[in-house]
Enzyme design. Structure first.
Site, PDB file in Angstrom:
ATOM      1  N   GLU A  38      21.849  -4.297  22.719  1.00 28.75           N
ATOM      2  CA  GLU A  38      21.752  -5.699  22.304  1.00 28.75           C
ATOM      3  C   GLU A  38      23.065  -6.236  21.718  1.00 28.75           C
ATOM      4  OE1 GLU A  38      19.307  -7.293  23.274  1.00 28.75           O
ATOM      5  OE2 GLU A  38      17.550  -6.002  23.352  1.00 28.75           O
ATOM      6  N   THR A  85      13.737  -8.420  28.375  1.00 26.20           N
ATOM      7  CA  THR A  85      14.008  -7.444  29.437  1.00 26.20           C
ATOM      8  C   THR A  85      13.645  -6.012  29.061  1.00 26.20           C
ATOM      9  OG1 THR A  85      16.294  -7.169  28.716  1.00 26.20           O
ATOM     10  CG2 THR A  85      15.867  -8.874  30.387  1.00 26.20           C
TER      11      THR A  85
END
Length: 192
Positions: free
Chosen positions: A99, A26
């Protein structure tokens, strides 16, 4: 006392400390989290180096909400294509936050790449003189194996619009569940 003698020149810290980050999901151009990369590029904390491919095969799979995960199982799957960015320490801490490094979502570990577009040597040769390590965000070990099983050993070589179809942004997912809850539910649910 002569305080000035201990100061290090500001330039060395910036140039010496950049990290090469391989993005496969992404964060790539055209995908939902690329806005963060655009921010980092604007602030001078990241720059695109090009399109690269992993030297070895790795499984790239989708988890809950079509979130992509790279599994640290070299030799299985496909050579994965993605984008390589040079990232400053400040940029890296923002990526680590996204993340979920501190929360056990992903782990940032080295990966070896070869250029996907321009012919010629791999990255190692290009950077033989500098101390550059390329890193990628892999699925955390705590759920990697279950995620691989849940995907029935199927993986893909690139996260494209096709794989991303049905992707749900973090803000649109059920908020009472954590990222890891979503993964646990996903891996224990029957395959569709």
């Amino acid at each position: 006392m002569g305080h000035g003698t201990m100061a290090t020149p500001p330039t060395t810290t910036i140039t010496a400390k950049t990290t090469l980050v391989f993005t496969y999901g992404t964060l790539k151009r055209g995908f939902s989290n690329h806005v963060l990369m655009q921010d980092l590029i604007r602030s001078g904390d990241a720059s695109l180096k090009g399109v690269y491919q992993t030297l070895e095969k790795y499984p790239l799979v989708c988890g809950p909400y079509r979130v992509p995960f790279l599994l640290n199982k070299p030799g299985t799957g496909h050579r994965v294509t993605g984008e390589l960015y040079v990232v400053s320490p400040r940029g890296l801490s923002r990526l680590d936050e996204l993340e979920g490094i501190a929360r056990g979502h992903y782990v940032r570990q080295p990966i070896r790449l070869a250029a996907a577009e321009k012919e010629g040597g791999d990255l190692e040769a290009e950077h033989a003189t500098s101390s550059c390590v390329v890193e990628a965000y892999y699925a955390h070990k705590s759920y990697e194996e279950e995620l691989w099983k849940r995907n029935g050993g199927r993986s893909f070589g690139a996260y494209t619009e096709n794989e991303a179809r049905g992707y749900v942004k973090r803000k649109d997912r059920p908020q009472h569940l954590t990222f890891l809850d979503h993964i646990r539910i996903f891996v224990s649910s029957p395959c569709d």
